[in-house]
Motif scaffolding. Sequence first.
Motif, mmCIF file in Angstrom:
data_model
loop_
_atom_site.group_PDB
_atom_site.id
_atom_site.type_symbol
_atom_site.label_atom_id
_atom_site.label_comp_id
_atom_site.label_asym_id
_atom_site.label_seq_id
_atom_site.Cartn_x
_atom_site.Cartn_y
_atom_site.Cartn_z
ATOM 1 N N GLU A 9 0.779 -1.224 -0.144
ATOM 2 C CA GLU A 9 -0.091 -0.062 -0.091
ATOM 3 C C GLU A 9 0.978 1.240 -0.024
ATOM 4 O OE1 GLU A 9 -3.298 2.347 2.852
ATOM 5 O OE2 GLU A 9 -2.490 0.296 3.627
ATOM 6 N N TRP A 10 1.828 1.467 0.796
ATOM 7 C CA TRP A 10 2.696 2.300 1.011
ATOM 8 C C TRP A 10 3.918 2.179 -0.042
ATOM 9 C CZ3 TRP A 10 1.213 6.683 3.090
ATOM 10 C CH2 TRP A 10 -0.022 6.901 3.951
ATOM 11 N N ASN A 11 3.972 2.408 -1.185
ATOM 12 C CA ASN A 11 5.041 2.157 -2.184
ATOM 13 C C ASN A 11 5.058 3.472 -3.096
ATOM 14 O OD1 ASN A 11 6.245 1.139 -4.591
ATOM 15 N ND2 ASN A 11 5.983 -0.935 -3.629
ATOM 16 N N THR A 12 6.404 3.858 -3.175
ATOM 17 C CA THR A 12 6.339 4.976 -3.943
ATOM 18 C C THR A 12 6.446 4.800 -5.635
ATOM 19 O OG1 THR A 12 9.076 4.732 -3.878
ATOM 20 C CG2 THR A 12 7.880 6.092 -2.448
ATOM 21 N N ILE A 13 6.527 3.481 -5.794
ATOM 22 C CA ILE A 13 6.635 3.176 -7.236
ATOM 23 C C ILE A 13 5.202 3.002 -7.787
ATOM 24 C CG2 ILE A 13 7.384 1.368 -9.077
ATOM 25 C CD1 ILE A 13 9.634 0.906 -6.967
ATOM 26 N N SER A 14 4.203 2.160 -6.884
ATOM 27 C CA SER A 14 3.032 2.041 -7.647
ATOM 28 C C SER A 14 1.766 2.521 -6.717
ATOM 29 C CB SER A 14 2.883 0.393 -7.291
ATOM 30 O OG SER A 14 3.009 -0.208 -6.225
ATOM 31 N N ILE A 120 0.698 13.915 1.051
ATOM 32 C CA ILE A 120 1.610 14.647 1.945
ATOM 33 C C ILE A 120 2.949 13.896 2.250
ATOM 34 C CG2 ILE A 120 1.445 15.279 4.436
ATOM 35 C CD1 ILE A 120 -1.382 16.396 4.174
ATOM 36 N N GLU A 121 2.770 12.716 2.502
ATOM 37 C CA GLU A 121 3.990 11.811 2.731
ATOM 38 C C GLU A 121 4.826 11.800 1.750
ATOM 39 O OE1 GLU A 121 4.582 10.505 5.600
ATOM 40 O OE2 GLU A 121 2.830 9.883 6.729
ATOM 41 N N ALA A 122 4.459 11.720 0.508
ATOM 42 C CA ALA A 122 5.260 11.774 -0.656
ATOM 43 C C ALA A 122 5.744 13.260 -1.039
ATOM 44 C CB ALA A 122 4.496 11.164 -1.832
ATOM 45 N N GLY A 123 4.985 14.339 -1.034
ATOM 46 C CA GLY A 123 5.412 15.572 -1.576
ATOM 47 C C GLY A 123 5.936 16.456 -0.546
ATOM 48 N N CYS A 124 6.252 16.095 0.955
ATOM 49 C CA CYS A 124 6.592 17.005 1.633
ATOM 50 C C CYS A 124 8.143 16.845 1.840
ATOM 51 C CB CYS A 124 5.914 17.099 3.098
ATOM 52 S SG CYS A 124 4.435 17.945 3.077
ATOM 53 N N ASP A 125 8.911 17.628 2.397
ATOM 54 C CA ASP A 125 10.163 17.418 2.602
ATOM 55 C C ASP A 125 10.718 16.982 3.917
ATOM 56 O OD1 ASP A 125 11.543 18.510 -0.050
ATOM 57 O OD2 ASP A 125 10.486 20.587 1.057
ATOM 58 N N PHE A 126 9.706 17.402 4.921
ATOM 59 C CA PHE A 126 9.868 17.010 6.371
ATOM 60 C C PHE A 126 8.523 16.650 6.994
ATOM 61 C CE2 PHE A 126 13.282 20.038 5.375
ATOM 62 C CZ PHE A 126 14.375 19.124 5.815
ATOM 63 N N PHE A 127 8.486 15.867 8.007
ATOM 64 C CA PHE A 127 7.272 15.561 8.401
ATOM 65 C C PHE A 127 7.217 15.655 10.115
ATOM 66 C CE2 PHE A 127 3.868 12.730 10.568
ATOM 67 C CZ PHE A 127 2.846 12.853 9.579
ATOM 68 N N LEU A 128 6.351 16.494 10.562
ATOM 69 C CA LEU A 128 6.431 16.983 11.810
ATOM 70 C C LEU A 128 5.472 15.963 12.839
ATOM 71 C CD1 LEU A 128 5.700 20.725 11.696
ATOM 72 C CD2 LEU A 128 7.909 19.403 11.934
ATOM 73 N N MET A 129 5.715 15.298 13.492
ATOM 74 C CA MET A 129 5.127 14.356 14.602
ATOM 75 C C MET A 129 5.893 14.497 16.011
ATOM 76 S SD MET A 129 4.469 10.574 13.856
ATOM 77 C CE MET A 129 3.198 9.505 14.583
ATOM 78 N N PRO A 130 5.458 15.479 16.680
ATOM 79 C CA PRO A 130 5.897 15.964 18.192
ATOM 80 C C PRO A 130 5.161 15.303 19.297
ATOM 81 C CG PRO A 130 4.740 17.630 17.164
ATOM 82 C CD PRO A 130 4.472 16.690 16.391
ATOM 83 N N SER A 131 4.818 14.078 19.093
ATOM 84 C CA SER A 131 3.876 13.310 20.190
ATOM 85 C C SER A 131 4.215 13.572 21.533
ATOM 86 C CB SER A 131 3.452 12.189 19.775
ATOM 87 O OG SER A 131 3.154 11.850 18.513
ATOM 88 N N ARG A 132 3.353 13.900 22.630
ATOM 89 C CA ARG A 132 3.563 13.723 23.853
ATOM 90 C C ARG A 132 4.047 12.391 24.340
ATOM 91 N NH1 ARG A 132 2.184 16.597 28.299
ATOM 92 N NH2 ARG A 132 0.872 18.114 27.217
ATOM 93 N N PHE A 133 3.309 11.246 23.722
ATOM 94 C CA PHE A 133 3.525 9.915 23.977
ATOM 95 C C PHE A 133 3.037 9.252 22.686
ATOM 96 C CE2 PHE A 133 -0.610 10.578 25.860
ATOM 97 C CZ PHE A 133 -1.281 9.367 25.509
ATOM 98 N N GLU A 134 3.713 8.135 22.364
ATOM 99 C CA GLU A 134 3.526 7.430 20.940
ATOM 100 C C GLU A 134 4.091 5.942 21.243
ATOM 101 O OE1 GLU A 134 0.973 7.371 18.123
ATOM 102 O OE2 GLU A 134 2.044 9.609 18.499
ATOM 103 N N PRO A 135 3.117 5.050 21.565
ATOM 104 C CA PRO A 135 3.491 3.656 21.839
ATOM 105 C C PRO A 135 4.179 3.311 20.512
ATOM 106 C CG PRO A 135 1.221 3.935 22.597
ATOM 107 C CD PRO A 135 1.379 5.136 21.948
ATOM 108 N N CYS A 136 3.879 3.471 19.322
ATOM 109 C CA CYS A 136 4.535 2.786 18.191
ATOM 110 C C CYS A 136 4.547 4.115 17.112
ATOM 111 C CB CYS A 136 3.941 1.727 17.440
ATOM 112 S SG CYS A 136 5.052 1.257 15.973
ATOM 113 N N GLY A 137 3.246 4.485 16.349
ATOM 114 C CA GLY A 137 3.068 5.386 15.412
ATOM 115 C C GLY A 137 3.451 4.729 14.140
ATOM 116 N N LEU A 138 2.747 5.091 13.127
ATOM 117 C CA LEU A 138 3.056 4.592 11.487
ATOM 118 C C LEU A 138 3.364 5.848 10.602
ATOM 119 C CD1 LEU A 138 -0.004 2.228 11.377
ATOM 120 C CD2 LEU A 138 2.103 1.641 11.187
#
Length: 236
Positions: A9-14, A120-138
């Motif tokens: 599903e998360w594949n930059t080619i397809s 957004i995941e493909a087009g941005c240069d940087f991704f902000l994820m400043p969680s207070r807590f995050e057991p895993c995150g995707l």
Amino acid sequence: ILNGVDYDEWNTISDPYLKHPYTAADLGGKAANKLELQKEFGLPVDASLPLFGGIGRLAEQKGVEIMLGALEEMLRTKMQFAAVGSGAPAFQRAYQDLARRYPSQVAVRIGFDEGLSHRIEAGCDFFLMPSRFEPCGLNQMYGLRYGTIPIVRTTGGLDDTVIDARENAEKANGIKFIEYSATALAKGIRKALVLFDQPELLKHFRLNAMAADFSWNRTVAQYLQAYQRSRAGNKK
């Protein structure tokens, strides 16, 4: 044990949501996707402007308040921010107000849009994820696969999946900060701006990011090892 990512599903080619496929060997499509994303959000289409992204629930857990504070400070510089998400009405209004006050730098879509999340995941240069807590995150894992450098707080799965240059300069694939504050996040954004101005170093980070493996095969193997250790312990 971390969550797994479905790389079918998360594949930059397809990825069917992207107009321009790309690979680690040829990042031209990523640059083209950035211009498409700026256009889609109604932001000035300019490859020279670093584009930061955000996706997810607008909730305290996700560090929304410190993100708003950091953006208030850092939007004085040349940068853009594009986000999609929904959550607490107060946070939604705050993001919309930020977009109204900085129309050439900030664009926000309230709600859930799977296709836009991929873009957004493909087009941005940087991704902000400043969680207070995050057991895993995707989302930080999606960003890594798409060559979008995550800026994360050192908590839970964010700390486990992102490598800062201070930890290992050769394998670095993201930017980390420790203190849960707008000031600390703003410092992380400043580091990103410095990185953006060094194309070869930025490419080094991107290639490391795209090489990271958080597939379900890896996760299943870790669960199997844990199960086998548990069984061996019970037999004793």
